[in-house]
Scaffold this motif. Structure first.
Motif, mmCIF file in Angstrom:
data_model
loop_
_atom_site.group_PDB
_atom_site.id
_atom_site.type_symbol
_atom_site.label_atom_id
_atom_site.label_comp_id
_atom_site.label_asym_id
_atom_site.label_seq_id
_atom_site.Cartn_x
_atom_site.Cartn_y
_atom_site.Cartn_z
ATOM 1 N N UNK A 112 0.777 -1.256 0.000
ATOM 2 C CA UNK A 112 0.000 0.000 0.000
ATOM 3 C C UNK A 112 0.804 1.300 0.000
ATOM 4 N N UNK A 113 1.829 1.411 0.843
ATOM 5 C CA UNK A 113 2.427 2.713 1.156
ATOM 6 C C UNK A 113 3.729 2.959 0.400
ATOM 7 N N UNK A 114 3.603 3.517 -0.810
ATOM 8 C CA UNK A 114 4.812 3.760 -1.605
ATOM 9 C C UNK A 114 5.765 4.725 -0.908
ATOM 10 N N UNK B 128 12.560 -3.393 -1.479
ATOM 11 C CA UNK B 128 12.758 -3.654 -2.909
ATOM 12 C C UNK B 128 11.512 -3.382 -3.736
ATOM 13 N N UNK B 129 10.350 -3.258 -3.077
ATOM 14 C CA UNK B 129 9.159 -3.077 -3.891
ATOM 15 C C UNK B 129 7.953 -2.595 -3.113
ATOM 16 N N UNK B 130 6.901 -2.325 -3.869
ATOM 17 C CA UNK B 130 5.632 -1.831 -3.327
ATOM 18 C C UNK B 130 4.518 -2.646 -3.992
ATOM 19 N N UNK B 131 3.518 -3.020 -3.194
ATOM 20 C CA UNK B 131 2.381 -3.750 -3.754
ATOM 21 C C UNK B 131 1.121 -2.899 -3.627
ATOM 22 N N UNK C 3 -3.176 -2.335 -4.672
ATOM 23 C CA UNK C 3 -4.427 -3.006 -5.033
ATOM 24 C C UNK C 3 -5.175 -2.213 -6.083
ATOM 25 N N UNK C 4 -6.341 -2.702 -6.438
ATOM 26 C CA UNK C 4 -7.151 -2.032 -7.466
ATOM 27 C C UNK C 4 -7.599 -0.643 -7.018
ATOM 28 N N UNK C 5 -7.766 -0.452 -5.704
ATOM 29 C CA UNK C 5 -8.271 0.845 -5.222
ATOM 30 C C UNK C 5 -7.162 1.721 -4.656
ATOM 31 N N UNK C 6 -5.909 1.326 -4.899
ATOM 32 C CA UNK C 6 -4.770 2.085 -4.359
ATOM 33 C C UNK C 6 -4.172 2.974 -5.445
ATOM 34 N N UNK C 7 -2.958 3.418 -5.201
ATOM 35 C CA UNK C 7 -2.188 4.166 -6.204
ATOM 36 C C UNK C 7 -2.059 3.338 -7.463
ATOM 37 N N UNK C 8 -1.912 4.000 -8.616
ATOM 38 C CA UNK C 8 -1.591 3.263 -9.830
ATOM 39 C C UNK C 8 -0.119 2.849 -9.806
ATOM 40 N N UNK C 9 0.233 1.971 -10.717
ATOM 41 C CA UNK C 9 1.604 1.461 -10.780
ATOM 42 C C UNK C 9 2.609 2.605 -10.988
ATOM 43 N N UNK C 10 2.318 3.477 -11.942
ATOM 44 C CA UNK C 10 3.244 4.585 -12.245
ATOM 45 C C UNK C 10 3.387 5.527 -11.071
ATOM 46 N N UNK D 132 6.268 7.907 -6.540
ATOM 47 C CA UNK D 132 6.361 8.228 -5.108
ATOM 48 C C UNK D 132 7.549 7.510 -4.475
ATOM 49 N N UNK D 133 7.766 6.272 -4.872
ATOM 50 C CA UNK D 133 8.923 5.516 -4.358
ATOM 51 C C UNK D 133 10.236 6.195 -4.727
#
Ligand code: TZP
Ligand code: MG
Length: 217
Positions: free
Chosen positions: A73-75, A84-87, A89-96, A101-102
């Motif tokens: 959730x929290x980029x 190493x990464x961020x996961x 969901x459908x209702x969260x931030x978009x991939x980009x 933000x990361x």
């Protein structure tokens, strides 16, 4: 670290709805001992400060074993801790947006619940997807089980590492693999098992055996 997700088969989640933050380092060590390839920290309802502090503690462990740590959730936590990464969901931030933000090179995973969402996640630039919940699960209540029927098709049509998820246990893992799954996420099935490392090893063995069979075909 650009982990090679293609070699990752078993994904474990340190989920704070099953264990306390104080237990998390011991759980992460047991996951690594059991051969888990990828670890996520998930703490619904926990503050960013609390999660960032725990992520730093866990990363000190996971980085010694080159096991990627993914924050759910929290980029913004990826700016504070070298995860190493961020996961998302459908209702969260978009991939980009999660990547932006990361602020650095990160693995971005996305939860998908339908074949259409899985294809969209590929178009959106996700590095991997979760696909499920296959079975109804208390870890993600309010989500309908999608069953096993679409697993083969999502593997044919989506060219990403696909981690099947949701209600997977050692007992049903053979049928999940038989339906075409090659990578899985197990949450409660690991966190509630008496011997997490042994359960993880057994799951890895089932997944590796199916890989070997496929490479001989
Ligand atoms: N996303 C889809 S199902 C799920 C998530 C996070 C929960 C998986 O947990 P469990 O306990 O392995 O069913
Ligand atoms: Mg989320």
């Amino acid at each position: 670290m650009a982990a090679d997700l293609k070699d990752c088969r078993l994904y474990g989640i340190v989920d704070l709805s099953y264990i306390t933050a104080a237990e998390a380092p011991r759980i992460a060590r047991a996951m690594i001992e059991g051969g888990i390839d990828l670890i996520q920290l998930r703490g619904k309802g926990h503050s960013v400060e609390e999660l960032a502090s725990l992520a730093a503690e866990l990363h000190a462990i996971t980085s010694q074993h080159a096991t990627p740590l993914i924050i759910n959730d929290h980029a913004e936590i990826a700016r504070m801790v070298n995860v190493e990464g961020v996961h998302v969901g459908q209702d969260d931030l978009g991939v980009e947006e999660a990547r932006r933000i990361g602020g650095r090179s990160l693995l971005i995973g996305k939860s998908t619940h339908t074949l259409g969402q899985a294809k969209a996640a590929e178009t959106e630039g996700a590095d991997y997807i979760g696909f499920g919940p296959l079975f109804a699960t208390p870890t993600k209540p309010n989500y309908a089980a999608i069953g096993l029927a679409d697993i083969a098709q999502v593997h044919r049509e989506v060219n990403l590492p696909i981690f099947c998820i949701g209600g997977i246990k050692l007992t049903n893992l053979p049928e999940v693999i038989a339906a075409g799954a090659r990578k899985v996420v197990i949450v409660s099935g690991l966190l509630q098992s008496k011997d997490l490392a042994a359960t993880a090893r057994a799951a890895k063995q089932l997944l590796s055996a199916s890989d070997n069979r496929n490479s001989k075909i």
